[in-house]
Structure formats: C-alpha cells, structure tokens
Design a protein around this motif. Structure first.
Motif, PDB file in Angstrom:
ATOM      1  N   MET A   1       0.848  -1.203   0.000  1.00 50.10           N
ATOM      2  CA  MET A   1       0.000   0.000   0.000  1.00 50.10           C
ATOM      3  C   MET A   1       0.876   1.243   0.000  1.00 50.10           C
ATOM      4  O   MET A   1       1.771   1.392   0.827  1.00 50.10           O
ATOM      5  CB  MET A   1      -0.912   0.011   1.227  1.00 50.10           C
ATOM      6  N   LYS A   2       0.612   2.142  -0.933  1.00 46.30           N
ATOM      7  CA  LYS A   2       1.394   3.378  -1.045  1.00 46.30           C
ATOM      8  C   LYS A   2       0.602   4.545  -0.457  1.00 46.30           C
ATOM      9  O   LYS A   2      -0.587   4.705  -0.737  1.00 46.30           O
ATOM     10  CB  LYS A   2       1.718   3.664  -2.514  1.00 46.30           C
ATOM     11  N   PHE A   3       1.297   5.345   0.335  1.00 49.64           N
ATOM     12  CA  PHE A   3       0.658   6.492   0.973  1.00 49.64           C
ATOM     13  C   PHE A   3       1.664   7.626   1.104  1.00 49.64           C
ATOM     14  O   PHE A   3       2.876   7.418   1.087  1.00 49.64           O
ATOM     15  CB  PHE A   3       0.107   6.109   2.356  1.00 49.64           C
ATOM     16  N   ASP A   4       1.125   8.825   1.228  1.00 51.50           N
ATOM     17  CA  ASP A   4       1.934  10.039   1.424  1.00 51.50           C
ATOM     18  C   ASP A   4       1.112  10.942   2.332  1.00 51.50           C
ATOM     19  O   ASP A   4       0.001  11.349   1.979  1.00 51.50           O
ATOM     20  CB  ASP A   4       2.213  10.712   0.075  1.00 51.50           C
ATOM     21  N   LEU A   5       1.646  11.243   3.517  1.00 59.90           N
ATOM     22  CA  LEU A   5       0.867  11.983   4.512  1.00 59.90           C
ATOM     23  C   LEU A   5       1.217  13.463   4.598  1.00 59.90           C
ATOM     24  O   LEU A   5       0.608  14.178   5.397  1.00 59.90           O
ATOM     25  CB  LEU A   5       1.071  11.350   5.904  1.00 59.90           C
ATOM     26  N   HIS A   6       2.149  13.942   3.792  1.00 55.85           N
ATOM     27  CA  HIS A   6       2.608  15.325   3.987  1.00 55.85           C
ATOM     28  C   HIS A   6       2.571  16.079   2.661  1.00 55.85           C
ATOM     29  O   HIS A   6       3.461  15.954   1.820  1.00 55.85           O
ATOM     30  CB  HIS A   6       4.027  15.318   4.566  1.00 55.85           C
ATOM     31  N   THR A   7       1.498  16.855   2.474  1.00 54.18           N
ATOM     32  CA  THR A   7       1.349  17.683   1.269  1.00 54.18           C
ATOM     33  C   THR A   7       0.791  19.052   1.640  1.00 54.18           C
ATOM     34  O   THR A   7       0.107  19.202   2.651  1.00 54.18           O
ATOM     35  CB  THR A   7       0.396  17.021   0.255  1.00 54.18           C
ATOM     36  N   HIS A   8       1.074  20.021   0.808  1.00 57.49           N
ATOM     37  CA  HIS A   8       0.626  21.394   1.026  1.00 57.49           C
ATOM     38  C   HIS A   8      -0.144  21.873  -0.208  1.00 57.49           C
ATOM     39  O   HIS A   8      -0.257  21.161  -1.200  1.00 57.49           O
ATOM     40  CB  HIS A   8       1.827  22.289   1.328  1.00 57.49           C
ATOM     41  N   HIS A   9      -0.657  23.080  -0.155  1.00 61.17           N
ATOM     42  CA  HIS A   9      -1.311  23.652  -1.330  1.00 61.17           C
ATOM     43  C   HIS A   9      -1.315  25.176  -1.193  1.00 61.17           C
ATOM     44  O   HIS A   9      -0.644  25.729  -0.324  1.00 61.17           O
ATOM     45  CB  HIS A   9      -2.715  23.075  -1.517  1.00 61.17           C
ATOM     46  N   PHE A  10      -2.040  25.858  -2.056  1.00 60.61           N
ATOM     47  CA  PHE A  10      -1.885  27.315  -2.184  1.00 60.61           C
ATOM     48  C   PHE A  10      -2.202  28.099  -0.912  1.00 60.61           C
ATOM     49  O   PHE A  10      -1.709  29.219  -0.734  1.00 60.61           O
ATOM     50  CB  PHE A  10      -2.768  27.843  -3.332  1.00 60.61           C
ATOM     51  N   ARG A  11      -3.016  27.568  -0.007  1.00 56.81           N
ATOM     52  CA  ARG A  11      -3.445  28.370   1.140  1.00 56.81           C
ATOM     53  C   ARG A  11      -2.285  28.814   2.029  1.00 56.81           C
ATOM     54  O   ARG A  11      -2.362  29.849   2.689  1.00 56.81           O
ATOM     55  CB  ARG A  11      -4.462  27.599   1.987  1.00 56.81           C
ATOM     56  N   CYS A  12      -1.213  28.023   2.072  1.00 54.37           N
ATOM     57  CA  CYS A  12      -0.103  28.393   2.962  1.00 54.37           C
ATOM     58  C   CYS A  12       0.722  29.542   2.404  1.00 54.37           C
ATOM     59  O   CYS A  12       1.556  30.107   3.127  1.00 54.37           O
ATOM     60  CB  CYS A  12       0.788  27.188   3.243  1.00 54.37           C
ATOM     61  N   GLY A  13       0.540  29.862   1.145  1.00 56.66           N
ATOM     62  CA  GLY A  13       1.235  31.010   0.572  1.00 56.66           C
ATOM     63  C   GLY A  13       2.594  30.711  -0.019  1.00 56.66           C
ATOM     64  O   GLY A  13       3.231  31.611  -0.589  1.00 56.66           O
ATOM     65  N   HIS A  14       3.061  29.459   0.085  1.00 57.11           N
ATOM     66  CA  HIS A  14       4.359  29.138  -0.510  1.00 57.11           C
ATOM     67  C   HIS A  14       4.336  27.778  -1.197  1.00 57.11           C
ATOM     68  O   HIS A  14       5.380  27.137  -1.356  1.00 57.11           O
ATOM     69  CB  HIS A  14       5.482  29.202   0.539  1.00 57.11           C
ATOM     70  N   ALA A  15       3.143  27.347  -1.604  1.00 56.44           N
ATOM     71  CA  ALA A  15       3.009  26.095  -2.359  1.00 56.44           C
ATOM     72  C   ALA A  15       2.135  26.341  -3.582  1.00 56.44           C
ATOM     73  O   ALA A  15       1.327  27.273  -3.606  1.00 56.44           O
ATOM     74  CB  ALA A  15       2.405  25.001  -1.476  1.00 56.44           C
ATOM     75  N   ASP A  16       2.300  25.490  -4.583  1.00 58.26           N
ATOM     76  CA  ASP A  16       1.547  25.614  -5.822  1.00 58.26           C
ATOM     77  C   ASP A  16       0.398  24.608  -5.847  1.00 58.26           C
ATOM     78  O   ASP A  16       0.508  23.504  -5.319  1.00 58.26           O
ATOM     79  CB  ASP A  16       2.455  25.346  -7.026  1.00 58.26           C
ATOM     80  N   GLY A  17      -0.675  24.976  -6.519  1.00 55.17           N
ATOM     81  CA  GLY A  17      -1.746  24.026  -6.768  1.00 55.17           C
ATOM     82  C   GLY A  17      -2.818  24.004  -5.698  1.00 55.17           C
ATOM     83  O   GLY A  17      -2.640  24.510  -4.593  1.00 55.17           O
ATOM     84  N   ASN A  18      -3.955  23.408  -6.069  1.00 50.12           N
ATOM     85  CA  ASN A  18      -5.047  23.260  -5.108  1.00 50.12           C
ATOM     86  C   ASN A  18      -5.098  21.818  -4.613  1.00 50.12           C
ATOM     87  O   ASN A  18      -4.333  20.960  -5.061  1.00 50.12           O
ATOM     88  CB  ASN A  18      -6.378  23.702  -5.714  1.00 50.12           C
ATOM     89  N   ILE A  19      -5.994  21.543  -3.688  1.00 53.14           N
ATOM     90  CA  ILE A  19      -6.035  20.217  -3.066  1.00 53.14           C
ATOM     91  C   ILE A  19      -6.330  19.135  -4.094  1.00 53.14           C
ATOM     92  O   ILE A  19      -5.719  18.063  -4.082  1.00 53.14           O
ATOM     93  CB  ILE A  19      -7.052  20.201  -1.917  1.00 53.14           C
ATOM     94  N   ARG A  20      -7.256  19.412  -5.004  1.00 53.66           N
ATOM     95  CA  ARG A  20      -7.581  18.418  -6.037  1.00 53.66           C
ATOM     96  C   ARG A  20      -6.336  18.055  -6.855  1.00 53.66           C
ATOM     97  O   ARG A  20      -6.155  16.882  -7.233  1.00 53.66           O
ATOM     98  CB  ARG A  20      -8.678  18.953  -6.955  1.00 53.66           C
ATOM     99  N   ASP A  21      -5.486  19.025  -7.132  1.00 48.76           N
ATOM    100  CA  ASP A  21      -4.270  18.742  -7.896  1.00 48.76           C
ATOM    101  C   ASP A  21      -3.412  17.680  -7.199  1.00 48.76           C
ATOM    102  O   ASP A  21      -2.825  16.805  -7.849  1.00 48.76           O
ATOM    103  CB  ASP A  21      -3.442  20.017  -8.076  1.00 48.76           C
ATOM    104  N   TYR A  22      -3.337  17.776  -5.875  1.00 48.04           N
ATOM    105  CA  TYR A  22      -2.507  16.822  -5.125  1.00 48.04           C
ATOM    106  C   TYR A  22      -3.164  15.439  -5.088  1.00 48.04           C
ATOM    107  O   TYR A  22      -2.461  14.417  -5.152  1.00 48.04           O
ATOM    108  CB  TYR A  22      -2.240  17.358  -3.713  1.00 48.04           C
ATOM    109  N   ILE A  23      -4.469  15.405  -5.006  1.00 53.66           N
ATOM    110  CA  ILE A  23      -5.166  14.119  -5.032  1.00 53.66           C
ATOM    111  C   ILE A  23      -4.983  13.448  -6.393  1.00 53.66           C
ATOM    112  O   ILE A  23      -4.694  12.248  -6.485  1.00 53.66           O
ATOM    113  CB  ILE A  23      -6.658  14.310  -4.710  1.00 53.66           C
ATOM    114  N   GLU A  24      -5.147  14.217  -7.463  1.00 53.87           N
ATOM    115  CA  GLU A  24      -4.978  13.661  -8.810  1.00 53.87           C
ATOM    116  C   GLU A  24      -3.532  13.203  -9.018  1.00 53.87           C
ATOM    117  O   GLU A  24      -3.294  12.171  -9.661  1.00 53.87           O
ATOM    118  CB  GLU A  24      -5.374  14.696  -9.853  1.00 53.87           C
TER     119      GLU A  24
END
Length: 269
Positions: A1-24
């Motif tokens: 089983m593959k998993f990744d528990l640490h991702t960010h997105h645009f709300r923090c102000g220093h990451a690219d993309g929205n949450i859906r982008d990370y899920i896809e």
C-alpha cells in the motif's frame, strides 16, 4: 500500500496548486492513501494572517477542512483522502494551538519545530558567529522542543526531525548524540511516529529527513515511521516512496504506519 501523509497547497502562501491537484497527482502515482496536511494558521497572534507567505489565515482553516472532507467523499472508492494538518510547536502557544485545532476531525496532526529561539531553523545565517558551545546549545534546544512536542499529546507524527540541517548541512556534525537518543526514546514512549520526509532534496543538505544514522537509532528505540513527501507542488507527491521503502528494509524495518481518525494503521514494508 502506497501512501503520502505530507502535502501542502496554495493556502499556505508558498506552495503551488489546489487540493484536487494533489489528489490527482497521488492517483497518477498509484497511491492508495493521500494525506492533505497544509500549515495551520499562526495562532500566536490576534492578526488574521501575520505571515501570509508561511501559513494560511485563521478564517481559512474551516474552509480548508470543508474542502478536504468534500473531496474525501468525492474520491471515495478511488483513493482514501485523509484530513491532516501540519502544526508548528511553539511552547508559549501550545495550549492555544490545542484548543484551536480541537474542533476539527483531523485524521492526524504533524507536529513540526520550525523555529528555535524565534529564528527559523532554515535560516543559514543563524549559525554565523556562534561558538561550538552555542551551536551545541541550539541543537539541544531543537531536540528538547521536539521531545516536548511529542509529550504534548497533540500530534501523531513528528515532522522532519533533523530539518535544521536543511540549509546548514554542518548541523549534522554538531555533537549532540545524547539529545537525539533521548528524543527518540521519548517519541517511542509516547507512541508517535516520525516521518521520512523526502523534501530535504530541495534544500542545501540534499537527501531525506532524518538521516540514515537517526533512522538506525530510531529502529533500536522502536520508533514508528511513516512517509511524507512534504510536497509543495503536485509533481512531488509520493516522491522517492519506493527508494525510502527499500532503504527502510535495508536498515531493518519491517513495517511503517499511517493514521486514520488518529488511529495507527500498520502497513508491511
């Protein structure tokens, strides 16, 4: 089983993309579990967003949670989307953070120390003009804060536990072995996990957090380990997952973990 528990997105102000982008991106990388874990707001101030390029605004956390839960339902049966968050550990504000995060149904909270003596751990200039004794004192303080965060009961995962080397690789050579061993013992006793965080490759240190040496000692103390890319752009989701799995098996680990509804889920390596 593959998993990744640490991702960010645009709300923090220093990451690219929205949450859906990370899920896809996780689906494209053949992950079965993706954890969304953007930075909490800074709760140590009355201001809405005192650090707009570091953390989301206070009013955004409810929107963040709602969006993750909505996408979790949408992607059910395709990929398991977990609601996480990465929280700084500030001793002076620990209870404020505890109360602010308590209303939300997080699957897990990553506790990370990003500041020692009110200076970013990634600020390479912090080490200039420090004597060896002062460097040792800072390193010991860093690990004391990690121990205290583990003992706080607020977190399921300790984030990047040697990230202070990120922009100052010589940090690893500062002698403080007992402080690290004491920290690993506390983490094991508190039954929280440490992440193998592959974002170190984006800093001057290169490589992963923590070092192989610390991972070998973590195995000795019986510390649980998990995986986090610390992706700040979707293309890094699951980055070096297979390499990390292989290295953990070489070190002697047989399993790693993730968290759902704050309960540990054990996965064979």
């Amino acid at each position: 089983m593959k998993f990744d528990l640490h991702t960010h997105h645009f709300r923090c102000g220093h990451a690219d993309g929205n949450i859906r982008d990370y899920i896809e991106a996780a689906i494209a990388a053949n992950l079965q579990v993706i954890g969304i874990s953007d930075h909490t707001p800074y709760f140590g101030s009355e201001e809405e967003q005192p650090f707009p390029h570091i953390a989301m605004g206070k009013s955004e956390i409810a929107n963040y949670v709602a969006e993750v839960l909505k996408l979790k339902a949408e992607y059910e049966g395709v990929i398991d989307v977990l609601l996480g968050i990465e929280s700084d550990y500030f001793p002076a504000h620990a209870e404020v953070y505890r109360q602010a995060l308590a209303p939300y149904p997080f699957d897990y909270i990553i506790g990370s120390v990003h500041h020692v003596r009110d200076i970013s751990i990634f600020n390479k200039n912090r080490w200039k003009k420090l004597s060896l004794e002062e460097q040792i004192a800072d390193k010991k303080t860093y690990y004391e804060m990690i121990r205290d965060s583990a003992k706080s009961g607020m977190f399921q995962i300790m984030g990047h536990i040697d990230a202070m080397k990120g922009n100052y690789p010589a940090f690893s050579d500062i002698p403080a072995a007992k402080a690290i061993d004491d920290t690993l013992q506390v983490i094991a006793d508190c039954d929280v996990a440490i992440e193998i965080n592959t974002s170190g490759k984006t800093k001057l240190s290169g490589g992963w957090y923590p070092s192989d040496d610390i991972l070998e000692r973590a195995l000795f103390y019986g510390v649980n380990v998990t995986f986090g890319s610390d992706a700040h752009k979707p293309s890094r989701v699951g980055d070096e997952w297979e390499e990390v799995r292989t290295r953990l098996k070489e070190i002697g680990f047989n399993e790693w973990v993730y968290f759902k509804q704050k309960r540990k889920v054990t996965v064979p390596l």
